[in-house]
Write a protein that holds these residues in place. Structure first.
Motif, PDB file in Angstrom:
ATOM      1  N   LYS A 115       0.846  -1.192   0.000  1.00 37.11           N
ATOM      2  CA  LYS A 115       0.000   0.000   0.000  1.00 37.11           C
ATOM      3  C   LYS A 115       0.881   1.242   0.000  1.00 37.11           C
ATOM      4  N   LEU A 116       0.564   2.169  -0.924  1.00 40.25           N
ATOM      5  CA  LEU A 116       1.320   3.412  -1.013  1.00 40.25           C
ATOM      6  C   LEU A 116       0.370   4.584  -0.815  1.00 40.25           C
ATOM      7  N   SER A 272       8.781  13.382  -3.135  1.00 39.17           N
ATOM      8  CA  SER A 272       9.577  12.164  -3.177  1.00 39.17           C
ATOM      9  C   SER A 272       8.763  11.021  -2.578  1.00 39.17           C
ATOM     10  N   GLU A 273       8.687   9.887  -3.296  1.00 36.78           N
ATOM     11  CA  GLU A 273       7.981   8.700  -2.824  1.00 36.78           C
ATOM     12  C   GLU A 273       8.927   7.512  -2.879  1.00 36.78           C
ATOM     13  N   THR A 274       9.040   6.783  -1.772  1.00 37.68           N
ATOM     14  CA  THR A 274       9.942   5.634  -1.704  1.00 37.68           C
ATOM     15  C   THR A 274       9.217   4.448  -1.088  1.00 37.68           C
ATOM     16  N   LEU A 275       9.382   3.296  -1.699  1.00 38.90           N
ATOM     17  CA  LEU A 275       8.745   2.064  -1.229  1.00 38.90           C
ATOM     18  C   LEU A 275       9.793   0.962  -1.183  1.00 38.90           C
ATOM     19  N   GLY A 276       9.817   0.225  -0.082  1.00 34.67           N
ATOM     20  CA  GLY A 276      10.707  -0.915   0.038  1.00 34.67           C
ATOM     21  C   GLY A 276       9.985  -2.116   0.617  1.00 34.67           C
ATOM     22  N   TYR A 277      10.325  -3.310   0.141  1.00 29.62           N
ATOM     23  CA  TYR A 277       9.642  -4.531   0.575  1.00 29.62           C
ATOM     24  C   TYR A 277      10.645  -5.675   0.611  1.00 29.62           C
ATOM     25  N   VAL A 278      10.593  -6.470   1.676  1.00 32.36           N
ATOM     26  CA  VAL A 278      11.366  -7.703   1.743  1.00 32.36           C
ATOM     27  C   VAL A 278      10.440  -8.793   2.293  1.00 32.36           C
ATOM     28  N   GLY A 279      10.402  -9.911   1.614  1.00 32.93           N
ATOM     29  CA  GLY A 279       9.495 -10.970   2.023  1.00 32.93           C
ATOM     30  C   GLY A 279      10.120 -12.346   1.861  1.00 32.93           C
ATOM     31  N   VAL A 280       9.538 -13.306   2.564  1.00 34.47           N
ATOM     32  CA  VAL A 280       9.939 -14.704   2.454  1.00 34.47           C
ATOM     33  C   VAL A 280       8.693 -15.510   2.118  1.00 34.47           C
ATOM     34  N   ASN A 281       8.748 -16.260   1.027  1.00 32.87           N
ATOM     35  CA  ASN A 281       7.642 -17.097   0.597  1.00 32.87           C
ATOM     36  C   ASN A 281       8.031 -18.563   0.752  1.00 32.87           C
ATOM     37  N   ALA A 294       6.440 -10.801   5.530  1.00 35.85           N
ATOM     38  CA  ALA A 294       6.997  -9.643   4.833  1.00 35.85           C
ATOM     39  C   ALA A 294       7.047  -8.417   5.726  1.00 35.85           C
ATOM     40  N   TYR A 295       7.972  -7.537   5.373  1.00 35.22           N
ATOM     41  CA  TYR A 295       8.084  -6.207   5.976  1.00 35.22           C
ATOM     42  C   TYR A 295       8.157  -5.187   4.843  1.00 35.22           C
ATOM     43  N   SER A 296       7.420  -4.097   4.988  1.00 36.58           N
ATOM     44  CA  SER A 296       7.457  -3.044   3.976  1.00 36.58           C
ATOM     45  C   SER A 296       7.470  -1.682   4.650  1.00 36.58           C
ATOM     46  N   ARG A 297       8.016  -0.703   3.921  1.00 36.56           N
ATOM     47  CA  ARG A 297       8.099   0.661   4.430  1.00 36.56           C
ATOM     48  C   ARG A 297       7.887   1.625   3.265  1.00 36.56           C
TER      49      ARG A 297
END
Length: 652
Positions: A115-116, A272-281, A294-297
């Motif tokens: 979500k942004l 400025s818009e920044t999105l980061g995501y790290v996940g494990v499936n 997952a973690y997102s920012r």
């Protein structure tokens, strides 16, 4: 408590079932022509066949996006049923998108599953001004209340953006074009599959001299330019056959000129818009039980300046969202599948508006923070061939507003005659934003907005899907709607005083005084006959203020035309030349809640052509607003006149 929530979510979901989606042919230029292909959507938070989803969704795939030749995602979305926009000038200026007459901040925007939105903006929503086509592979527009799966804010619907994934060992693409008002756009992407690694990175740069944000009829003369640079990237690393690490990112940096409320000015904004995501499936039980951790920012920064001021900076803000989540999907048996999850989301903001005078100290930031922990469950059941029933439940524990439980249910029936019947009901809510609570105009006594809506539709496929006709009726009610109230200089309302002060007045405040109702019809038709494609859609949306005992009772909600239509025709000539034309008609609307400023109806005609030099390279060109129609989507603000563009496209 959480164990109870999770158990309740999953068990109740098996009885009730969630807020899904309605397959419609794609209008105007974006048209899916491969009728035998099964379209898969992910806006339902799992891969689901479009014909198996009960509520309304429109899908724009990569071929449709390329065919449209649009630079911004907003122009693509505007061609879909039930969607209207208003823009405060040309490219890059504040752009609001409304689905089925809902508020612009009632739409959730999702980019690659994240979500942004900007918690520092007034409504906490997303400004579509800076969303360019870039490396987008697919756009899904999910209409109606969708808070079961997407939480607070998804009252109007969801716009799900999916960037491209690699399919070959090495692949790439590029688009370069130029046109009216010194407009230049260049986009490129590269990706590949190498052993356990899949990766892709894409970037776009866009610049234009633009137009005056204030319309010429209101004295606008100087041009307000716009520049945007963006980059997207994603990588998946397969550690084992059942375990994968997933990384995703997006960044956009923009500068836009805009005008003051009085007319031309040298104001400009940086965004400025920044999105980061790290996940494990990981998958269990031979792939039947799929899991994601997952973690997102996301971070949005906005700064406004005017070089003619003694203190140039006039505004600065920052909004940050962080989210931890777990999602599972389980194929229980043939015809029964479940989705469930737990989320924790934290939002914080800071904002201030420094005085122009250096003699006045820079004020402290207005700040605020909220946290919400949620659990949801959804089950899809196919009791007999052709009939799918979905249902779900969500529980949100908000740090300020406590517990909130939402339900949704829907069904879709696919008949042997090519007829598809759909119906769904969904609930939504939206907590007051941090800005509405803690800014200079905040009100800590605000209550959350609530909504419920239903829809029913029919879709008919004829002549082996060469002809498709569809229609949907929808109805939605929103209560405790939050609006902004201006404070006259002579006001005696206690809320017009700065919190904590008994004498200092403020310009206005937010309050729960509105009730909004919307209902209407969305109709679509598409014909694919050899190399000829005809399609169109029509939306009738009655969106009204139904606040009892107020002066605006029965008025149209601002900037929402009751009637809108799109139509297009395209033809592929045998020597590699594709020709197309599109028409958009918007009925009249009102710019203000009092319905005193009328925005006239307008009709826009576009032409486009594409010539395939080879299997991988094409020349393209288009004319937009061919007849140079003068119109406004927001009172006093200008719009683009007749425009011409040409470019080169490559896919390899």
């Amino acid at each position: 408590m959480f164990r109870f929530v999770i158990r309740s979510s999953i068990s109740l979901a098996a009885i009730a079932a969630a807020a899904p989606v309605f397959a419609e042919e794609i209008p105007a230029y974006p048209t899916v022509t491969d009728d035998d292909r099964e379209i898969i959507v992910t806006a339902t938070r799992a891969e689901v066949a479009l014909d198996h989803t009960p509520a309304s969704i429109t899908v724009l795939d990569k071929a449709a996006i390329d065919r449209s030749q649009d630079i911004g995602a907003t122009e693509l979305l505007l061609r879909t049923p039930g969607v209207t926009i208003s823009r405060n000038g040309g490219y890059g200026t504040s752009t609001s998108l409304r689905i089925r007459g809902a508020e612009s901040d009632h739409t959730v925007v999702v980019i690659d599953g994240v979500k942004l939105n900007d918690p520092a903006s007034a409504g906490g929503g997303y400004n579509f001004a800076n969303l360019l086509v870039g490396d987008i592979d697919r756009i899904e527009v999910l209409r109606g209340p969708q808070s079961i799966l997407w939480g607070s804010q998804a009252i109007g619907g969801v716009v799900n953006i999916v960037t491209a994934e690699p399919h070959n060992e090495l692949e790439g693409s590029f688009d370069v074009e130029a046109g009216s008002r010194a407009t230049v756009s260049a986009r490129a992407a590269l990706g590949g599959k190498n052993g356990p690694l899949r990766w892709r990175i894409g970037g776009q740069t866009f610049t234009t001299d633009g137009i005056s944000a204030v319309a010429p009829a209101f004295g606008g003369e100087e041009k307000d330019g716009y520049r945007n640079d963006s980059i997207t990237g994603r990588a998946q690393i397969a550690l084992t056959d059942n375990l994968e690490v997933d990384l995703r990112g997006y960044h956009s940096s923009a500068r836009v000129g805009f005008d003051s409320t009085r007319g031309d000015s040298e104001d400009y904004g940086l965004n400025s818009e920044t999105l980061g995501y790290v996940g494990v499936n990981f998958a269990l039980l031979e792939g039947r039980f799929r899991n994601r951790l997952a973690y997102s920012r996301t971070e949005t920064e906005r700064d406004n300046f005017n070089p003619t001021r003694e203190r140039p900076q006039s505004f600065e803000s920052e909004g940050i969202n962080t989210r931890w989540e777990y999602q599972g999907s389980f194929d229980l048996t043939r015809g029964i599948a479940a989705i469930f999850g737990v989320e924790n989301e934290r939002a914080r903001f800071l904002s201030r508006s420094p005085s122009a005078s250096l003699a006045t100290p820079v004020p402290a930031f207005a700040t605020g923070e909220t946290e919400a922990t949620s659990a949801y469950g959804q089950v899809s059941v196919e009791p007999i061939d052709g009939l799918t029933i979905d249902g779900g439940i969500r529980y949100d524990d908000h740090s300020r507003y406590g517990g909130q439980t939402l339900l949704a249910v829907g069904g879709v029936w696919r008949l042997p005659t090519g007829t598809i019947l759909r119906a769904s009901y969904g609930e939504g809510f939206k907590a007051p934003t941090l800005y509405q609570l803690y800014s200079d105009y905040g009100n800590l006594a605000l209550d959350p907005e609530d909504a419920h809506g239903w829809e029913a539709g029919v879709e008919q496929h004829l002549f082996t899907r060469k002809l498709t006709l569809a229609a949907t009726w929808f109805d939605r009610t929103t209560t405790n709607q939050i609006i902004y109230n201006s404070c006259p200089a002579t006001s005696t309302d206690p809320l017009c005083l700065v919190p904590g002060s008994t004498t200092e007045q403020r310009w206005g405040f937010y309050s729960n005084v509105s009730r909004g109702e919307a209902h209407g019809i969305e109709a679509t038709a598409a014909l694919h006959f050899g190399k000829l494609t005809l399609d169109g859609n029509y939306s009738w949306i009655v969106a009204e203020d139904r606040s009892p005992g107020t002066a605006n009772f029965g008025n149209w909600l601002p900037r929402r035309p009751r009637n809108a239509a799109n139509a297009s025709v395209s033809y592929a000539l045998p020597f590699g030349l594709d020709l197309g034309a599109a028409v958009r008609w918007s009925g009249s609307s009102f710019d203000d809640a009092a319905n005193t400023n009328r925005l006239d109806a307008y009709t826009l005609v576009d032409l486009r052509a594409e010539y395939r030099i080879s299997d991988s390279v094409s020349l393209f060109g288009r004319a937009e607003n061919l007849f140079d129609e003068e119109y406004m989507t927001a009172y006093r603000y200008g719009t683009l006149g007749r425009s011409f563009y040409a470019g080169l496209r490559g896919r390899f």
